[in-house]
Design an enzyme around this catalytic site. Sequence first.
Site: not given
Ligand code: DX5
Ligand code: ZN
Length: 217
Positions: A9, A34, A36, A38, A67, A69, A138, A143-146, A176-178, A198-199
């Site tokens: 991401s 990917h 994102d 928003m 993606h 959002m 999801m 909404g947020f990475g990490g 997607d996520g974590g 992502g992170s």
């Molecule tokens: C969250 C995004 C994800 C995000 C994942 O709303 O849709 O794609 O970038 O980030 P990580 O891998 O850090 O959870």
């Molecule tokens: Zn995403």
Amino acid sequence: MADILIAPSILAADFGNIQAEVEMLNSSTADYIHIDIMDGVFVPNISFGFSVTSAIQKHATKPLDFHLMIEHADPYLSLCRDHGAAIISVHYEACRHLHRTIQAIKSMGVKAGVALNPHTSVSLLEDVIEDIDVVILMSVNPGFGGQKFIENTYNKIKKLRQLANAKGTDLKIEIDGGVSLSNALQLKEAGADILVAGSFVFNSSDPKDTIQSLRNV
Ligand code: DX5
Ligand code: ZN
């Protein structure tokens, strides 16, 4: 078991060096980039818009996985296509006429995805699953990475795979996520096809090696 595909991401990249970040992904074994988007309405955050995706597209040689959002996806679908989207995913919770939106994506020759928030049951896709190429489950609230991975995701993958098998449809399940090396193997074994990270990728000391490690699970 088929290889798991990896979609780093770009949200977690250094936007001051976006060309270098995209080129790093180009030279990695990532399968997608990917993206994102928003809107600050559907999710409590604003990421970036089409001037940034245009810069990504200019340098990317990997397929782009959009993606969305956002509350009102329909007016932006053709822009996503023009900005190089190979897949466009919209949120189930944001689309009042989901079937129409899916058909609009497919009519442009782009793969259609539907993203489900952690609270949204996979059974709600029963009447539209045969029209979809990808489902994004999801594994955090969008909404947020990490953020921390939500463990119930494994149950949702298994239920969704059963539903897809029962309908005889070749659906790709994207998580997607974590995502990290601590859950990638379990996600693959549960039936995931594509992992977004992502992170975990961009905060690592060697992102290309991290992408390869995720692919190798
Ligand atoms: C969250 C995004 C994800 C995000 C994942 O709303 O849709 O794609 O970038 O980030 P990580 O891998 O850090 O959870
Ligand atoms: Zn995403």
